[in-house]
Scaffold this active site. Sequence first.
Site, PDB file in Angstrom:
ATOM      1  CD  GLU A   1      40.269 -52.544  12.704  1.00  0.00           C
ATOM      2  OE1 GLU A   1      40.075 -52.857  13.878  1.00  0.00           O
ATOM      3  OE2 GLU A   1      41.406 -52.436  12.193  1.00  0.00           O
TER       4      GLU A   1
ATOM      5  CG  HIS B   1      43.579 -48.603  13.813  1.00  0.00           C
ATOM      6  ND1 HIS B   1      44.031 -49.217  14.969  1.00  0.00           N
ATOM      7  CD2 HIS B   1      43.277 -49.608  12.954  1.00  0.00           C
ATOM      8  CE1 HIS B   1      43.984 -50.536  14.804  1.00  0.00           C
ATOM      9  NE2 HIS B   1      43.532 -50.806  13.581  1.00  0.00           N
TER      10      HIS B   1
ATOM     11  CG  HIS C   1      47.606 -53.262  12.577  1.00  0.00           C
ATOM     12  ND1 HIS C   1      47.203 -53.663  11.336  1.00  0.00           N
ATOM     13  CD2 HIS C   1      46.488 -52.840  13.213  1.00  0.00           C
ATOM     14  CE1 HIS C   1      45.886 -53.518  11.220  1.00  0.00           C
ATOM     15  NE2 HIS C   1      45.432 -53.010  12.343  1.00  0.00           N
TER      16      HIS C   1
ATOM     17  CG  HIS D   1      43.908 -54.798  16.501  1.00  0.00           C
ATOM     18  ND1 HIS D   1      42.555 -54.567  16.447  1.00  0.00           N
ATOM     19  CD2 HIS D   1      44.390 -54.312  15.335  1.00  0.00           C
ATOM     20  CE1 HIS D   1      42.240 -54.006  15.296  1.00  0.00           C
ATOM     21  NE2 HIS D   1      43.337 -53.838  14.609  1.00  0.00           N
TER      22      HIS D   1
HETATM   23 MN    MN Z   1      43.344 -52.781  12.781  1.00  0.00          MN
END
Ligand code: MN
Length: 249
Positions: free
Chosen positions: A77, A96, A98, A167
Amino acid sequence: MNETDRLINDLVVANRILANENVCDAYGHVSVRNPNNSNTFFMARSLAPELVTAEDIVELDLEGNPVSDESRHLYLERFIHGGIFESRPDVMSVVHAHAEDILPFGIADGTPLRPVIHSGSFIGANVPVWDIADRFGDTNLLVANVEQGRDLAKTLAENNVALMRGHGFVAAARSLIEVVRMSVYLPRNARALSAALRLGGNIKSLSQGEIDARNQGYKPYSPETWRAWEYWANKCGCGGMLTRPGPDE
Ligand code: MN
């Protein structure tokens, strides 16, 4: 230690902090733009943030290609980071992850995540939700190419944080230290809001004036910000890696 080495050192510390503060687990990543070349950024190779060392940091272009020969696996990602750096010249650092506490707000339509506690003010008044299905239909939910990264960046627009439906989240800031702080307090703000929603009644979010007052005169190495960075770094065993002289820089 030259400026780039210092930045990479700080990026390692950021990885360890995000792991230790439960923002990342085996997954999630943090990046920082190359101050000497705005078209590249640094992030770890595919590795749990808690395990990252300086040797694991790679330099990528905005389309996610490594600048030098690289045989190690990269984060699938990484396109999230390239997409945001491309569309936001003001952004120097991206996270980023979760973190579970934020997930309900990406799923429950009509219940936006808003800053409700003073340390949550940095996320900004508006936290948009990006739904990968809107443009890409049924996927595995991962941001796996440049086009998806750019689409996410479009939803983030000028905001500091965007949620990704089912997500996680992305956070973008002017400095590494700032994006780490935002990413630590984002789930805590979400937890407070979730608890308040369970209590029922009206939710009092921070006003725009309160958010502005919190962000006024912000400096990445102000004593207030440094205090948090120094604390988190020591807590995860990285006190000896602190390179910044602190205040005033
Ligand atoms: Mn992810």
